[in-house]
Design a protein around this motif. Structure first.
Motif, PDB file in Angstrom:
ATOM      1  N   LEU A  12      72.747  68.989  59.079  1.00  0.00           N
ATOM      2  CA  LEU A  12      74.147  68.957  58.221  1.00  0.00           C
ATOM      3  C   LEU A  12      73.739  68.133  56.839  1.00  0.00           C
ATOM      4  O   LEU A  12      74.844  67.880  55.883  1.00  0.00           O
ATOM      5  N   ASN A  13      72.426  67.747  56.585  1.00  0.00           N
ATOM      6  CA  ASN A  13      72.287  67.328  55.378  1.00  0.00           C
ATOM      7  C   ASN A  13      72.000  68.202  54.214  1.00  0.00           C
ATOM      8  O   ASN A  13      70.898  68.614  53.771  1.00  0.00           O
ATOM      9  N   GLU A  14      73.221  68.634  53.796  1.00  0.00           N
ATOM     10  CA  GLU A  14      73.229  69.796  52.815  1.00  0.00           C
ATOM     11  C   GLU A  14      73.800  69.294  51.561  1.00  0.00           C
ATOM     12  O   GLU A  14      74.802  68.364  51.722  1.00  0.00           O
ATOM     13  N   ASP A  15      73.390  69.895  50.354  1.00  0.00           N
ATOM     14  CA  ASP A  15      73.865  69.109  49.211  1.00  0.00           C
ATOM     15  C   ASP A  15      75.141  69.514  48.801  1.00  0.00           C
ATOM     16  O   ASP A  15      75.421  70.836  48.479  1.00  0.00           O
ATOM     17  N   GLY A  16      76.237  68.700  48.724  1.00  0.00           N
ATOM     18  CA  GLY A  16      77.495  69.167  48.608  1.00  0.00           C
ATOM     19  C   GLY A  16      78.213  68.868  47.396  1.00  0.00           C
ATOM     20  O   GLY A  16      79.368  68.933  47.076  1.00  0.00           O
ATOM     21  N   GLU A  17      77.301  68.394  46.404  1.00  0.00           N
ATOM     22  CA  GLU A  17      77.811  68.029  44.875  1.00  0.00           C
ATOM     23  C   GLU A  17      78.612  69.073  44.399  1.00  0.00           C
ATOM     24  O   GLU A  17      79.528  68.852  43.674  1.00  0.00           O
ATOM     25  N   ALA A  18      78.166  70.289  44.306  1.00  0.00           N
ATOM     26  CA  ALA A  18      79.074  71.311  43.790  1.00  0.00           C
ATOM     27  C   ALA A  18      80.483  71.492  44.505  1.00  0.00           C
ATOM     28  O   ALA A  18      81.221  72.461  43.954  1.00  0.00           O
ATOM     29  N   LEU A  19      80.505  71.063  45.383  1.00  0.00           N
ATOM     30  CA  LEU A  19      81.730  71.056  46.192  1.00  0.00           C
ATOM     31  C   LEU A  19      82.521  70.081  46.270  1.00  0.00           C
ATOM     32  O   LEU A  19      83.632  69.816  46.862  1.00  0.00           O
ATOM     33  N   MET A  20      82.449  68.983  45.413  1.00  0.00           N
ATOM     34  CA  MET A  20      83.231  67.868  45.097  1.00  0.00           C
ATOM     35  C   MET A  20      84.417  68.215  44.444  1.00  0.00           C
ATOM     36  O   MET A  20      84.460  69.154  43.875  1.00  0.00           O
ATOM     37  N   PRO A  21      85.746  67.500  44.980  1.00  0.00           N
ATOM     38  CA  PRO A  21      86.004  66.604  45.809  1.00  0.00           C
ATOM     39  C   PRO A  21      85.981  67.033  47.215  1.00  0.00           C
ATOM     40  O   PRO A  21      86.353  66.056  48.025  1.00  0.00           O
ATOM     41  N   LEU A  22      85.965  68.167  47.625  1.00  0.00           N
ATOM     42  CA  LEU A  22      86.164  68.471  48.970  1.00  0.00           C
ATOM     43  C   LEU A  22      85.184  67.785  49.858  1.00  0.00           C
ATOM     44  O   LEU A  22      85.334  67.481  51.143  1.00  0.00           O
ATOM     45  N   THR A  23      83.886  67.467  49.367  1.00  0.00           N
ATOM     46  CA  THR A  23      83.103  66.843  50.332  1.00  0.00           C
ATOM     47  C   THR A  23      82.657  65.380  50.023  1.00  0.00           C
ATOM     48  O   THR A  23      81.724  64.889  50.206  1.00  0.00           O
ATOM     49  N   PRO A  27      81.175  66.505  55.087  1.00  0.00           N
ATOM     50  CA  PRO A  27      79.743  67.410  54.782  1.00  0.00           C
ATOM     51  C   PRO A  27      80.384  68.868  54.545  1.00  0.00           C
ATOM     52  O   PRO A  27      81.357  69.002  55.080  1.00  0.00           O
ATOM     53  N   ILE A  28      79.363  69.706  53.922  1.00  0.00           N
ATOM     54  CA  ILE A  28      79.825  71.103  53.843  1.00  0.00           C
ATOM     55  C   ILE A  28      80.013  71.749  55.343  1.00  0.00           C
ATOM     56  O   ILE A  28      81.020  72.416  55.347  1.00  0.00           O
ATOM     57  N   GLY A  29      79.556  71.372  56.331  1.00  0.00           N
ATOM     58  CA  GLY A  29      79.695  71.659  57.796  1.00  0.00           C
ATOM     59  C   GLY A  29      81.005  71.724  58.393  1.00  0.00           C
ATOM     60  O   GLY A  29      81.286  72.176  59.140  1.00  0.00           O
ATOM     61  N   THR A  30      81.769  70.553  57.813  1.00  0.00           N
ATOM     62  CA  THR A  30      83.227  70.506  58.359  1.00  0.00           C
ATOM     63  C   THR A  30      84.263  70.850  57.287  1.00  0.00           C
ATOM     64  O   THR A  30      85.384  70.385  57.461  1.00  0.00           O
ATOM     65  N   LEU A  31      84.011  71.630  56.470  1.00  0.00           N
ATOM     66  CA  LEU A  31      84.813  72.026  55.368  1.00  0.00           C
ATOM     67  C   LEU A  31      85.701  73.244  56.100  1.00  0.00           C
ATOM     68  O   LEU A  31      85.219  73.789  57.135  1.00  0.00           O
ATOM     69  N   PRO A  32      86.992  73.174  55.952  1.00  0.00           N
ATOM     70  CA  PRO A  32      88.055  74.052  56.788  1.00  0.00           C
ATOM     71  C   PRO A  32      87.761  75.606  56.252  1.00  0.00           C
ATOM     72  O   PRO A  32      87.297  75.588  55.219  1.00  0.00           O
ATOM     73  N   PHE A  33      87.995  76.497  57.082  1.00  0.00           N
ATOM     74  CA  PHE A  33      87.928  77.833  56.685  1.00  0.00           C
ATOM     75  C   PHE A  33      88.661  78.839  57.369  1.00  0.00           C
ATOM     76  O   PHE A  33      88.968  78.663  58.760  1.00  0.00           O
ATOM     77  N   ALA A  34      89.426  79.675  56.732  1.00  0.00           N
ATOM     78  CA  ALA A  34      90.132  80.727  57.554  1.00  0.00           C
ATOM     79  C   ALA A  34      91.142  80.228  58.425  1.00  0.00           C
ATOM     80  O   ALA A  34      91.681  80.750  59.441  1.00  0.00           O
ATOM     81  N   GLY A  35      91.799  79.167  57.845  1.00  0.00           N
ATOM     82  CA  GLY A  35      93.117  78.656  58.439  1.00  0.00           C
ATOM     83  C   GLY A  35      92.815  77.719  59.601  1.00  0.00           C
ATOM     84  O   GLY A  35      93.745  77.029  59.974  1.00  0.00           O
ATOM     85  N   ARG A  36      91.871  77.873  60.513  1.00  0.00           N
ATOM     86  CA  ARG A  36      91.734  77.081  61.690  1.00  0.00           C
ATOM     87  C   ARG A  36      90.203  76.669  62.061  1.00  0.00           C
ATOM     88  O   ARG A  36      89.926  76.065  63.149  1.00  0.00           O
ATOM     89  N   TYR A  37      89.407  77.303  61.331  1.00  0.00           N
ATOM     90  CA  TYR A  37      87.816  76.953  61.572  1.00  0.00           C
ATOM     91  C   TYR A  37      87.107  75.975  60.833  1.00  0.00           C
ATOM     92  O   TYR A  37      87.937  75.694  59.805  1.00  0.00           O
ATOM     93  N   ARG A  38      86.057  75.512  61.043  1.00  0.00           N
ATOM     94  CA  ARG A  38      85.045  74.603  60.166  1.00  0.00           C
ATOM     95  C   ARG A  38      83.919  75.492  60.091  1.00  0.00           C
ATOM     96  O   ARG A  38      83.390  76.364  60.785  1.00  0.00           O
ATOM     97  N   LEU A  39      83.025  75.339  58.956  1.00  0.00           N
ATOM     98  CA  LEU A  39      82.092  75.915  58.802  1.00  0.00           C
ATOM     99  C   LEU A  39      80.915  75.741  59.746  1.00  0.00           C
ATOM    100  O   LEU A  39      80.127  76.704  60.287  1.00  0.00           O
TER     101      LEU A  39
END
Length: 388
Positions: A12-23, A27-39
């Motif tokens: 889960l050590n992925e570069d999330g700089e381009a997704l700030m402030p969401l990260t 981490p990128i891995g727990t970004l919400p997706f499709a209403g109820r999921y995480r990546l």
């Protein structure tokens, strides 16, 4: 641990700089997706479907959201007496000029691998949204001649950015290198093989690779080791043909999220041969008040809608008050849009409150992003946070 054929390392050590402030807090891995999921649900679902009993999660610096989401792994049938989910602490940016710290980096991997008792190991990230059948990848690996197998998908050349990872493929279909798109020098083609950050190799080979690296004078991360291993040995290249979204920028995250409103995309990802599992929450259904208008939208449970929602993805427990308009936007859990406000081409993170009679508008190619738990009660409260 269960003596299974296949174990999994999810890094889960992925570069999330381009997704700030969401990260900023996840981490990128727990970004919400499709209403109820995480990546992270997608790689976890893939390893569960493949019968993997031992999963090593190598944690990011902001690990609380991972621990809260995964817990004992029960949602993915990984709450086992033997085997299960094993979480290893964040060590990615320590000072590895210290030999003891350098040894610790490799020891965490090798300890997990030796205890897993597995014949093969799959190493996978969480920034590619896909539904990969790892049993098919394993069968392909066993039928091939190379010591390592990679997973890729052919995509139109115009879909790549200079820093995207690609494969160089031979006429025989093997991969000789993993290169960034900007480092490719062959004649341009209509499609390129996009590398999906997924490797499969014999567990003993991976342990040997890590043991050699631990004794070297120069510190090399696991992804770098694997790329060098492919360069030295060539790799079997497994072509994935299902749905794929690469989450490496805010624009890609926004497009992939709204892309779930396309029924073909949703069906391809969510109803493939690999069921997508996530943590269950027992909530009431979404309530639509009289006069609410909702079209072309994906909604999670527990929302309360009085206003208008058009072409948007709405997570759990979101409130859209009377006279509010949400259009072409991604609204995360617990956000509130007050009476008379309009949000268009916007990403609202978890717990954001938008006050009454405000107009927040980004662009489809550059959504306006409001970070977690912010309250925008007046326009002066809005510090622009454009997409990374």
């Amino acid at each position: 641990m269960t003596q299974g054929e296949l174990s999994a390392v999810i890094d889960l050590n992925e570069d999330g700089e381009a997704l700030m402030p969401l990260t900023a807090y996840r981490p990128i891995g727990t970004l919400p997706f499709a209403g109820r999921y995480r990546l992270i649900d997608f790689p976890l679902s893939a390893v569960t479907h493949a019968g993997v009993h031992s999963v090593g999660l190598f944690m990011p610096q902001s690990a609380r959201s991972v621990q809260d989401h995964i817990r004992d792994g029960a949602s993915w049938n990984l709450d086992l007496i033997q085997g299960g989910v094993f979480m290893f602490p964040y060590i990615a940016t320590r000072d590895y000029s210290d030999p003891a710290l350098r040894q610790r980096y490799y020891d965490d991997y090798t300890t997990f691998l030796r205890r897993s008792g597995s014949t093969y190991t799959v190493i996978i990230g969480s920034s590619n949204i896909a539904s990969v059948d790892l049993t098919a990848v394993l069968a392909y690996h066993e039928a091939g001649d190379a010591p390592i197998t990679l997973v890729y998908k052919k995509l139109p050349s115009e879909d790549f950015t200079p820093d995207d990872w690609t494969l160089t493929l031979s006429e025989q279909g093997t991969a000789s290198a993993i290169l960034r798109q900007k480092d490719r020098h062959e004649r341009p083609s209509e499609t390129l093989p996009a590398f999906m950050d997924t490797y499969l190799l014999a567990t003993n080979d991976l342990i040997d690779l890590l043991d050699v690296a631990a004794g070297a004078k120069t510190f090399v991360t696991l992804p770098e080791l694997l790329r060098d291993y492919v360069l030295a040995n060539n790799a079997n290249a497994f072509e994935y043909t299902g749905y794929l979204a690469r989450i490496s920028s805010m624009q890609r995250f926004f497009a992939a999220s709204l892309g779930m409103l396309d029924d073909a995309n949703y069906q391809s990802l969510m109803f493939s041969a690999v069921p997508v599992l996530t943590k269950s929450k027992n909530e009431v259904p979404t309530f639509f008040a009289r006069g609410a208008e909702v079209s072309d939208a994906l909604l999670g449970t527990g929302a309360y809608v009085e206003g208008e929602i058009k072409h948007s993805v709405i997570s759990r427990s979101v409130v859209v008050h009377q006279g509010a308009v949400v259009e072409n936007s991604v609204i995360m859990q617990g956000a509130k849009i007050s009476t008379g406000s309009t949000v268009r081409n916007v990403i609202l993170d978890k717990g954001v409150v938008i006050g009454p009679n405000l107009k927040l508008e980004g662009k489809p190619e550059a959504p306006l992003v409001i970070g977690k738990n912010r309250s925008i009660l007046k326009m002066k409260d809005l510090t622009p946070q454009p997409a990374g």
